[in-house]
Design a protein around this motif. Structure first.
Motif, PDB file in Angstrom:
ATOM      1  N   ARG A 130     -13.640  42.399  28.127  1.00 24.03           N
ATOM      2  CA  ARG A 130     -13.766  41.364  29.169  1.00 24.03           C
ATOM      3  C   ARG A 130     -15.166  41.353  29.773  1.00 24.03           C
ATOM      4  NH1 ARG A 130      -9.533  43.163  32.174  1.00 24.03           N
ATOM      5  NH2 ARG A 130      -7.922  42.547  30.743  1.00 24.03           N
ATOM      6  N   GLN A 131     -15.794  42.526  29.834  1.00 22.07           N
ATOM      7  CA  GLN A 131     -17.149  42.643  30.391  1.00 22.07           C
ATOM      8  C   GLN A 131     -18.231  42.334  29.353  1.00 22.07           C
ATOM      9  OE1 GLN A 131     -17.838  43.203  33.595  1.00 22.07           O
ATOM     10  NE2 GLN A 131     -15.672  43.394  34.098  1.00 22.07           N
ATOM     11  N   GLY A 132     -17.831  42.123  28.102  1.00 20.17           N
ATOM     12  CA  GLY A 132     -18.801  41.859  27.045  1.00 20.17           C
ATOM     13  C   GLY A 132     -19.555  43.113  26.626  1.00 20.17           C
ATOM     14  N   LEU A 133     -18.932  44.276  26.770  1.00 24.79           N
ATOM     15  CA  LEU A 133     -19.581  45.551  26.462  1.00 24.79           C
ATOM     16  C   LEU A 133     -19.089  46.153  25.151  1.00 24.79           C
ATOM     17  CD1 LEU A 133     -19.427  46.962  30.091  1.00 24.79           C
ATOM     18  CD2 LEU A 133     -21.404  45.947  28.939  1.00 24.79           C
ATOM     19  N   GLY A 134     -18.454  45.320  24.339  1.00 23.18           N
ATOM     20  CA  GLY A 134     -17.948  45.749  23.048  1.00 23.18           C
ATOM     21  C   GLY A 134     -17.411  44.573  22.274  1.00 23.18           C
ATOM     22  N   ARG A 135     -17.061  44.824  21.019  1.00 24.21           N
ATOM     23  CA  ARG A 135     -16.494  43.797  20.142  1.00 24.21           C
ATOM     24  C   ARG A 135     -15.103  44.237  19.706  1.00 24.21           C
ATOM     25  NH1 ARG A 135     -21.855  43.295  18.485  1.00 24.21           N
ATOM     26  NH2 ARG A 135     -22.496  41.140  18.219  1.00 24.21           N
ATOM     27  N   THR A 136     -14.254  43.251  19.449  1.00 24.07           N
ATOM     28  CA  THR A 136     -12.934  43.550  18.919  1.00 24.07           C
ATOM     29  C   THR A 136     -13.062  43.879  17.436  1.00 24.07           C
ATOM     30  OG1 THR A 136     -11.942  41.976  20.448  1.00 24.07           O
ATOM     31  CG2 THR A 136     -10.599  42.648  18.599  1.00 24.07           C
ATOM     32  N   VAL A 137     -12.424  44.975  17.044  1.00 31.71           N
ATOM     33  CA  VAL A 137     -12.365  45.364  15.639  1.00 31.71           C
ATOM     34  C   VAL A 137     -10.906  45.623  15.289  1.00 31.71           C
ATOM     35  CG1 VAL A 137     -14.700  46.330  15.529  1.00 31.71           C
ATOM     36  CG2 VAL A 137     -12.801  47.799  16.185  1.00 31.71           C
ATOM     37  N   GLN A 138     -10.649  45.792  14.030  1.00 30.43           N
ATOM     38  CA  GLN A 138      -9.282  46.051  13.562  1.00 30.43           C
ATOM     39  C   GLN A 138      -8.766  47.346  14.180  1.00 30.43           C
ATOM     40  OE1 GLN A 138      -8.902  45.841   9.330  1.00 30.43           O
ATOM     41  NE2 GLN A 138      -6.998  46.965   9.328  1.00 30.43           N
ATOM     42  N   VAL A 139      -7.528  47.327  14.638  1.00 25.62           N
ATOM     43  CA  VAL A 139      -6.899  48.522  15.206  1.00 25.62           C
ATOM     44  C   VAL A 139      -6.484  49.429  14.056  1.00 25.62           C
ATOM     45  CG1 VAL A 139      -5.020  49.411  16.633  1.00 25.62           C
ATOM     46  CG2 VAL A 139      -6.080  47.224  17.198  1.00 25.62           C
ATOM     47  N   GLU A 140      -7.114  50.599  14.000  1.00 23.15           N
ATOM     48  CA  GLU A 140      -6.824  51.564  12.936  1.00 23.15           C
ATOM     49  C   GLU A 140      -5.507  52.268  13.222  1.00 23.15           C
ATOM     50  OE1 GLU A 140      -8.733  52.094  10.180  1.00 23.15           O
ATOM     51  OE2 GLU A 140     -10.068  50.505  10.857  1.00 23.15           O
ATOM     52  N   GLY A 141      -4.785  52.597  12.173  1.00 23.26           N
ATOM     53  CA  GLY A 141      -3.596  53.413  12.320  1.00 23.26           C
ATOM     54  C   GLY A 141      -2.301  52.653  12.509  1.00 23.26           C
TER      55      GLY A 141
END
Length: 195
Positions: free
Chosen positions: A121-132
């Motif tokens: 929400r803060q733009g401090l990361g990107r969504t990636v595939q959830v492992e596991g």
């Protein structure tokens, strides 16, 4: 089993990960890889005194599931979270000694915040595939949807990595990257050295 203190990710039973069990812990350190958390088991009063005597040290390595954290995200986490802060983490997957989890911290008496979503929400990361998690599972799609919605909010609000440069910033960068301007700067430096 809920009264057992886990000091290593490999000690956590596979069934806990398959059932996405929520555990609690105390934050020790934030690194580029994720969190180092001391697991704090749910303790019964009778067992409490015995566990203190046989206490073993060891930290669980926890990564925010579905999030590719930026360096600014790590800085933000270090600023927002207090050392030894209690947090809940929901087990989603394990890779070697690293746990992929949803991490929730309390913000006041009646509210809590999911760090995975807040970082996005803060733009401090990107969504990636959830492992596991299995792609057929309901929790996988529910989680991916929540994470993508949080990231979309940052995109719409031009926050963090999604912030677009202003016209003046773009113009300044274009001028500074112009090869003629760079040659002119080199010439001016050469002149200053010679005079």
């Amino acid at each position: 089993m809920m009264t057992t203190k886990f000091t290593n990710a490999l000690e956590i039973p596979v069934e806990f990960i398959e059932k996405n069990v929520k555990l609690r812990g105390r934050l020790h350190q934030i690194t580029e890889q994720g969190f180092e958390i001391e697991h704090v088991p749910i303790i019964l009063p009778i067992i409490s005194s015995l566990q203190r005597r046989w206490r073993t040290d060891g930290l669980l390595l926890i990564r925010l599931a579905g999030v590719e954290l930026t360096p600014d995200g790590t800085v933000w986490l270090k600023k927002e979270l207090k050392p030894s802060q209690m947090m809940w983490f929901q087990l989603l997957g394990r890779k070697d000694s690293m746990l992929d989890c949803l991490v929730v911290v309390s913000k006041g008496r009646f509210s809590s915040i999911c760090l995975n979503e807040e970082i996005l929400r803060q733009g401090l990361g990107r969504t990636v595939q959830v492992e596991g998690l299995s792609h057929e599972s309901r929790i996988y799609w529910k989680l991916q949807k929540r994470l993508l919605q949080a990231e979309l909010k940052a995109v719409k609000r031009n926050k963090g990595i999604w912030k677009e440069a202003t016209f003046l910033e773009k113009l300044r960068e274009h001028i500074n990257n112009n090869k003629y301007v760079q040659k002119l700067k080199q010439f001016a430096t050469w002149l200053r050295i010679r005079l």
